[in-house]
Write a protein that holds these residues in place. Sequence first.
Motif, PDB file in Angstrom:
ATOM      1  N   ASP A  34     -31.697  63.872   9.110  1.00 46.66           N
ATOM      2  CA  ASP A  34     -30.805  63.202  10.230  1.00 46.66           C
ATOM      3  C   ASP A  34     -30.609  64.174  11.439  1.00 46.66           C
ATOM      4  N   THR A  35     -30.215  63.567  12.656  1.00 51.68           N
ATOM      5  CA  THR A  35     -29.562  64.146  13.473  1.00 51.68           C
ATOM      6  C   THR A  35     -28.261  64.051  14.036  1.00 51.68           C
TER       7      THR A  35
ATOM      8  N   PHE B 122     -37.715  50.924   5.232  1.00 51.89           N
ATOM      9  CA  PHE B 122     -36.681  51.024   5.918  1.00 51.89           C
ATOM     10  C   PHE B 122     -35.877  52.063   5.447  1.00 51.89           C
ATOM     11  N   ASP B 123     -35.295  52.866   6.387  1.00 52.25           N
ATOM     12  CA  ASP B 123     -34.149  53.829   5.921  1.00 52.25           C
ATOM     13  C   ASP B 123     -33.430  53.941   7.431  1.00 52.25           C
ATOM     14  N   LYS B 124     -32.170  53.846   7.361  1.00 55.51           N
ATOM     15  CA  LYS B 124     -31.300  53.740   8.182  1.00 55.51           C
ATOM     16  C   LYS B 124     -31.333  55.096   9.109  1.00 55.51           C
TER      17      LYS B 124
ATOM     18  N   THR C 153     -37.551  52.570  12.436  1.00 57.47           N
ATOM     19  CA  THR C 153     -37.221  51.254  11.498  1.00 57.47           C
ATOM     20  C   THR C 153     -36.148  50.790  11.941  1.00 57.47           C
ATOM     21  N   LEU C 154     -34.812  51.572  12.269  1.00 56.18           N
ATOM     22  CA  LEU C 154     -33.645  50.954  12.657  1.00 56.18           C
ATOM     23  C   LEU C 154     -33.859  50.488  13.879  1.00 56.18           C
ATOM     24  N   ASP C 155     -34.425  51.050  14.762  1.00 56.64           N
ATOM     25  CA  ASP C 155     -34.561  50.302  16.167  1.00 56.64           C
ATOM     26  C   ASP C 155     -35.167  48.892  16.062  1.00 56.64           C
TER      27      ASP C 155
ATOM     28  N   LYS D   9     -26.526  49.832  11.798  1.00 57.39           N
ATOM     29  CA  LYS D   9     -26.920  50.921  11.062  1.00 57.39           C
ATOM     30  C   LYS D   9     -25.754  50.886   9.772  1.00 57.39           C
ATOM     31  N   GLN D  10     -24.810  50.553  10.102  1.00 61.36           N
ATOM     32  CA  GLN D  10     -23.521  50.890   9.241  1.00 61.36           C
ATOM     33  C   GLN D  10     -23.695  49.524   8.223  1.00 61.36           C
ATOM     34  N   ILE D  11     -24.133  48.471   8.834  1.00 66.24           N
ATOM     35  CA  ILE D  11     -24.234  47.413   7.828  1.00 66.24           C
ATOM     36  C   ILE D  11     -25.469  47.340   6.996  1.00 66.24           C
TER      37      ILE D  11
END
Length: 500
Positions: free
Chosen positions: A44-45, A321-323, A328-330, A354-356
Amino acid sequence: LWQDKFATIRNSKVLLVGAGGIGCELIKNLVLSGFGEIHVVDLDTIDLSNLNRQFLFRHSHIKQPKSVIAKKTASQFNPDVNIIAYHANIKLDAQFDTAWFSSFDIVFNALDNLEARRHVNHMCLATNTPLIESGTTGFNGQVQVIVPGQTECYDCNPKPVTKAFPVCTIRSTPSEPIHCIVWAKSYLFTQIFGEDDDFEAAAQPDEDQKELEELRKESAELNQVRDALESDNFDQLLFNKVFTDDIERLSKHEEVWKYRKAPVALDYSKLFKKAQTLDINDVLSRDQTVWSPEENLAVYMDAIKRLKQRALVGGRTTLVFDKDDKDTLDFVAAVANLRALTFGIPQKSIFEIKQIAGNIIPAIATTNAIIAGICVIEGLKVLCPLGAEPCNAFLARRPERFLSSESTHPPNAECAVCGVARATVHANLEELTVQTIVDALARDLEYGEEISLITDQLIYDIDFDDNLAVKLTDLGIASDSFITVVDDNETNRVNLELLV
């Protein structure tokens, strides 16, 4: 005596997976405790929302890799410690193989991802490496000590199942933002870029059969669109399918919309006129703002472009998918909002999505600090016994006792992950066939006919022998893969895990 223990700590090689809320506290504790070599892995960043609890990071660090900045900041606490940072995915990066895991004296997990946790647990079991597992949710937290062969592993006890929604609600009559997010993540993304989930298998017994038949028709049409992934206008083909044609078909079912507003189809060409003029980097930078329809289309088109490049590598690559995977999130955020728009449902910012989608519960800095402290204490007990046995710890917001502990439990004999025998197979995977493995199991280990071979999918059993002549590489099995041998014999049953 204590000099010997400090020498053990100083000479230990430690792996820390995760440099977020717990990870920041953990690396600080590990450095100040005198551990000599610490490897930190995180994909992550740094985000603005991290700064209230991940104290190693500052505003100037936003968008930089967490592992790299955690190393830079923590090194100032003790310059003598050797910290190695990896901005990578612990599950997917080939460098993190069993040989690499076996080089560590102990592993600390500070993850918020169930599949990644299971992967690290699996690798530690395979390499006989002690693992300190931890997690927090709000004011609650837990620490689990996992010593292969001596204690329960992470998978010995079932984990809570994510709430499921009726298929027809998700696919036909959404009424809440989460319905659109689940549709985008678990249906559309997987059917286009991943391994399609079987929606009929998830259907409830009381689902409307007529509606399910409509969904079967939609799925068949979507598979045709998927086959056109390489085309230059794929984004428009997919948009017209799911946001125009499907919505127009749904809106014609007047009995469904008798008591609520029918969905309204979207027009690609109208939205495209403005979307193509937008600065995509500016749109994506406003992650806590609800995007306009045109902005969602711009993100949708840009995400598809990025995902296509990844999916078409080597013919066709399955994506997951990975948050924390921006591409994938976009995609999920944009299509969830576009779907919400058609049904008149409030849209969400990508930060909220992202949270959900990741099932994130807001973290509390104090909880992280307490849990990280306990992690190191338990880790010290494992590495250099201090007179007290390692134990599992639990933190809860209870007035009578906020912190409790229990002795570790022996492995669960029925656990599919640690309740198996293990063996390593050294072979040329380009020559090794499924038939060779089946024959060796029967000849050398006296397994009967009632066995199954499983990776992430079934590759052989007595009723499915199509792959007997197939080489392992042709089944997508690479070096350092696990094959589980399930013994279906009712007596003297022994399951086996092969590392090839």
